[in-house]
Write a protein that holds these residues in place. Structure first.
Motif, short mmCIF file in Angstrom:
data_model
loop_
_atom_site.label_atom_id
_atom_site.label_comp_id
_atom_site.label_asym_id
_atom_site.label_seq_id
_atom_site.Cartn_x
_atom_site.Cartn_y
_atom_site.Cartn_z
N VAL A 663 -16.02 10.02 6.01
CA VAL A 663 -16.97 9.30 6.86
C VAL A 663 -17.24 10.14 8.11
CG1 VAL A 663 -16.33 7.00 6.03
CG2 VAL A 663 -15.03 8.02 7.90
N ASP A 664 -18.14 9.64 8.95
CA ASP A 664 -18.53 10.40 10.15
C ASP A 664 -17.35 10.75 11.05
OD1 ASP A 664 -21.21 10.63 9.72
OD2 ASP A 664 -21.71 8.72 10.64
N PHE A 665 -16.39 9.84 11.12
CA PHE A 665 -15.32 10.03 12.11
C PHE A 665 -14.03 10.58 11.50
CE2 PHE A 665 -15.81 5.59 10.81
CZ PHE A 665 -14.57 5.33 10.22
N GLY A 666 -14.06 10.97 10.22
CA GLY A 666 -12.87 11.56 9.61
C GLY A 666 -12.81 11.35 8.11
N ALA A 667 -11.57 11.31 7.58
CA ALA A 667 -11.40 11.15 6.13
C ALA A 667 -10.22 10.24 5.84
CB ALA A 667 -11.18 12.51 5.48
N PHE A 668 -10.36 9.41 4.80
CA PHE A 668 -9.27 8.54 4.36
C PHE A 668 -8.53 9.24 3.23
CE2 PHE A 668 -12.10 5.54 6.47
CZ PHE A 668 -11.18 4.83 7.24
N VAL A 669 -7.20 9.33 3.37
CA VAL A 669 -6.39 10.08 2.42
C VAL A 669 -5.33 9.17 1.78
CG1 VAL A 669 -4.83 12.06 2.14
CG2 VAL A 669 -6.76 12.21 3.73
N ASP A 670 -5.26 9.22 0.45
CA ASP A 670 -4.24 8.48 -0.30
C ASP A 670 -2.98 9.33 -0.34
OD1 ASP A 670 -2.62 7.23 -2.12
OD2 ASP A 670 -3.98 7.47 -3.83
N ILE A 671 -1.91 8.86 0.34
CA ILE A 671 -0.65 9.62 0.35
C ILE A 671 0.41 8.94 -0.52
CG2 ILE A 671 -0.98 10.83 2.55
CD1 ILE A 671 0.73 8.58 3.86
N GLY A 672 -0.03 7.95 -1.31
CA GLY A 672 0.91 7.32 -2.24
C GLY A 672 1.54 6.05 -1.75
N VAL A 673 1.04 5.52 -0.60
CA VAL A 673 1.53 4.21 -0.16
C VAL A 673 0.39 3.22 -0.34
CG1 VAL A 673 3.25 5.13 1.44
CG2 VAL A 673 0.97 4.65 2.27
N LYS A 674 0.62 1.99 0.09
CA LYS A 674 -0.36 0.94 -0.21
C LYS A 674 -1.73 1.17 0.43
CE LYS A 674 -0.64 -4.08 -0.53
NZ LYS A 674 0.02 -5.35 -0.25
N VAL A 675 -1.74 1.70 1.65
CA VAL A 675 -3.03 1.91 2.34
C VAL A 675 -3.31 3.39 2.51
CG1 VAL A 675 -3.01 -0.26 3.60
CG2 VAL A 675 -1.92 1.71 4.63
N ASP A 676 -4.59 3.74 2.53
CA ASP A 676 -4.97 5.13 2.79
C ASP A 676 -4.83 5.42 4.28
OD1 ASP A 676 -5.60 5.37 0.15
OD2 ASP A 676 -7.77 5.14 0.41
N GLY A 677 -4.34 6.61 4.60
CA GLY A 677 -4.23 7.02 6.00
C GLY A 677 -5.52 7.65 6.48
N LEU A 678 -5.75 7.61 7.79
CA LEU A 678 -6.97 8.20 8.35
C LEU A 678 -6.64 9.50 9.07
CD1 LEU A 678 -10.01 8.13 9.22
CD2 LEU A 678 -9.27 6.87 11.25
N VAL A 679 -7.35 10.56 8.66
CA VAL A 679 -7.32 11.81 9.43
C VAL A 679 -8.57 11.76 10.30
CG1 VAL A 679 -7.33 14.33 9.37
CG2 VAL A 679 -6.22 13.07 7.52
#
Length: 722
Positions: A663-679
């Motif tokens: 997205v405009d403000f970064g990227a959502f990354v799946d690290i293997g937990v329930k929610v995606d983290g935001l960079v």
């Protein structure tokens, strides 16, 4: 007209006139963009799909503009008001807005205060005031002549109010004035949002916009769309604030030619009224529309890039896959598909509350793994996904000496496919949820072939996709799917109608006819056989043939992107370097073919074979890698065998993850937990990043460091600055 348009496009896009001219001719002849980009490089000078689509868009706009200019000139001429100067101005206009501004004074208007004043006979007075020639005399004496109670002109004030209304409209209709005000508003205007009703904003989604201001020239697209949504949800009130005093001065400079005029004060009052009542609301709408248009274009562009990267994820070949669509009360749907995507078996298990029959569920899954030699388990990332992941990780630990891994698959759109007519036709005997499990398994095996069955809007890699112009979104996403499908190529003997309809030149009806022909006559042996398909004529064949592959056909060239029109050149080239056509199907011979092709002089061979240099280069590449799938060179998904929990995470931990959305403000990354983290964009690189898409794409495997874990708000902050 065409020459002028071609010249303008060439100048705008910094392309040679011949490139644009050739491309326009090909488009006008009905050729598809993928076909032109791939097989007409000599004509276009090697333009890529994006450039050709831009030419197509500009061509459409400029032709519409030309049509509108001709229409406006005709309409003004019919009124007997067309002057050579006005005609020249209209012809020179470079955007539609300029044409509409010039037409504005001659446009049939709904009844306005000015038209009513004209009906009352006040236009001569307004013209007298407009000339500003009278510097002596009494305005009251002049105005008395126009008092007429029969038309509601009871007093001098009524008379001059009507005259000022006419002047206000003249000011508003002046194309030059509007152009300058528009420019100032875009440059110096401020967009302001205030809270209209915070009670309708339960989650505080729009809190940052309750008292917000940002220059029109600087507001980023995602904030424009957020403010628009807040306004639509009736939480926010939005205004464009312009430098009113400066604008009034600008109009005075354009209109007032004699400050000594006895009508000076009336002219100033009419100017202010013309701006506040007529121009300002109109320009505000234009500014808002322009910001929205650009923001939507930007959002669609990001969505399109994300979608393309998702569609081009590498296929997982040779794996028997178990698909699990997790759920609580209704049970998890489990299916097993063979390496070609054929359904082998299904089951429903109830490992989670309220039933909690975990032992029984594990037994069923283990039985299916052993019976069908399952190597990979695809788990949908929806409701109960996390609990299902724990169960699968346990099963893998308990199954000693097996090489089973699992992958969390983004199931966005699976439910849309499950309930579709297509899914009902494919699996009429199965329920909706089981079809979803099959879709989850297959989208791991071949993301492109499975995802084309779903409306692209439902695939879940966009931002504000429901807020943008749906027609433009649909067109753009359709182009992306078409581009991806033709880039990869399609197996003519296994492709579904959903996939075939995106092949250049083929529509839904022809796609269905291809499958019907295959069912009735068996596999296609050659590309030429396509001409026997009902509704598929020579023109469609020319567009589509190069993108359709026959892996085990009678002609090895049918399994390459070489177009049938170039078969003679391909055979001639192989003959020249001492090989036969069948040699490209022999692994050992193919090595020798590659070596020989690496050493040829392209230019002299192209002359000898009477073919273009770009085409010959493509032929050489195709002969060196027959049957190549460009997706195979991309990184495979991350396979897991154990679960990572949110409570396991600590700041500073280094992990590997998969980019799910950009997205405009970064990227959502799946690290293997329930929610995606935001960079966040500020954490993507040590260098300044202005566009996250320049750093990562959907599907990329990235290394990240955990910055912060907020379990209460279910948020994980990540950094790529390792």
């Amino acid at each position: 007209m065409n020459q002028r348009i071609i010249g303008q496009i060439s100048k705008e896009l910094k392309l040679k006139t011949n490139q644009v001219k050739g491309t326009v001719k090909l488009l006008d002849e009905g050729n598809t963009v993928p076909f032109i980009a791939r097989y007409r490089k000599e004509v276009t000078g090697g333009l890529d799909e994006a450039q050709i689509r831009t030419i197509e868009e500009r061509l459409e706009y400029l032709r519409s503009l030309q049509k509108r200019k001709e229409e406006v000139i005709r309409l003004i001429e019919e009124q007997g008001k067309l002057t050579p100067e006005l005609e020249e101005k209209i012809k020179k206009a470079s955007i539609l807005q300029e044409v509409e501004d010039l037409y504005r004074p001659y446009k049939q208007k709904r009844r306005t205060r000015a038209t009513r004043a004209k009906e009352k006979g006040l236009e001569p007075l307004a013209k007298l005031m407009w000339t500003q020639e009278l510097t002596s005399g009494n305005p009251e004496d002049i105005g008395k002549e126009y008092i007429n109670p029969e038309v509601e002109l009871e007093s001098i004030e009524d008379v001059y109010q009507g005259a000022r209304d006419i002047i206000a409209e003249w000011v508003s209709d002046d194309a030059g004035i509007r152009k300058e005000i528009r420019k100032i508003t875009f440059k110096q205007g401020v967009i302001q949002s205030t809270c209209k009703d915070s009670e309708t904003d339960d989650e505080g989604k729009y809190e940052m916009y309750y008292d917000y201001r940002e220059p029109v020239s600087k507001i980023p697209p995602h904030r424009v769309l957020a403010i628009n949504r807040g306004e639509k949800d009736e939480v926010l009130q939005v205004k464009v604030l312009a430098p009113e005093e400066d604008i009034i001065e600008l109009i005075k400079d354009r209109v007032v030619n004699n400050p000594e005029s006895i009508f000076y004060n009336d002219i100033i009052e009419a100017i202010k009224d013309g701006y506040k009542r007529l121009i300002a609301p109109s320009i505000e709408r234009e500014v808002r529309n322009s910001l929205t248009e650009k923001a939507e274009e930007h959002a669609i562009n990001i969505f399109s890039k994300n979608l393309r990267n998702l569609l081009l994820q590498p296929p997982l070949r040779g794996h028997t896959v178990m698909g699990i669509d997790p759920a609580y009360r209704t049970g998890c749907k489990v299916c097993v598909v063979d390496p070609t995507g054929r359904l082998l078996d299904t089951a429903t298990i109830y490992p989670h509350p309220p039933q909690s029959r975990t032992g029984e569920a594990k037994k069923v899954v283990k039985g299916l793994i052993n019976e069908y030699q399952v190597t990979t388990i695809a788990i949908g990332n929806g409701t109960a996904s996390r609990e299902t992941e724990f169960m699968v990780a346990d099963i893998i630990k308990e199954l000693k000496n097996t090489q089973v891994n699992y992958v969390i698959v983004n199931e966005a759109g699976a439910s849309v496919y499950s309930a579709s007519k297509l899914a009902r036709k494919e699996f009429p005997e199965l329920d909706v949820a089981m079809r979803g499990a099959i879709s989850i398994a297959r989208r791991l095996q071949d993301p492109l072939a499975e995802l084309v069955k779903i409306d692209p809007k439902s695939i879940g890699v966009g931002l504000y996709q429901h807020d943008v112009n749906q027609k433009n979104l649909e067109k753009s996403l359709g182009n992306v799917v078409e581009s991806a499908v033709n880039y990869v190529g399609v197996d003519l003997n296994t492709a579904s109608p959903s996939l075939l309809k995106y092949v250049a030149g083929i529509n839904s009806r022809v796609a269905s006819n291809i499958v019907k022909y295959r069912e009735e006559n068996g596999k296609f042996e050659t590309r030429d056989e396509l001409l026997k398909v009902k509704g598929l004529g020579k023109k469609t064949f020319t567009q589509a043939a190069g993108f359709l592959r026959i892996p085990d056909g009678t002609n090895p060239l049918d399994n390459t992107p070489i177009h049938p029109e170039s078969y003679q050149a391909a055979k001639g080239l192989l003959q020249d370097v001492g090989f036969k056509l069948l040699d490209i199907t022999d692994k050992e011979k193919l090595k020798e073919v590659r070596e020989e092709l690496d050493s040829i002089n392209i230019k002299s061979r192209a002359e000898k074979l009477e073919t273009g240099i770009p085409t010959l280069k493509d032929i050489v590449d195709a002969l060196k890698k027959p049957g190549r799938d460009p997706r195979d060179e991309l990184p495979k998904p991350i396979f897991r065998s154990d679960v990572l929990k949110m409570e396991d995470l600590e700041a500073g931990m280094l992990l590997q993850g998969t980019v799910r959305n950009v997205v405009d403000f970064g990227a959502f990354v799946d690290i293997g937990v329930k929610v995606d983290g935001l960079v966040h964009i500020s954490e993507m690189s040590h260098d300044y990043v202005d566009d996250p898409l320049k750093v990562v794409q959907v599907g990329d495997t990235v290394k990240v460091k955990i910055l912060e874990v907020d379990e209460r708000r279910n948020r994980i902050s990540l950094s790529m600055k390792l």
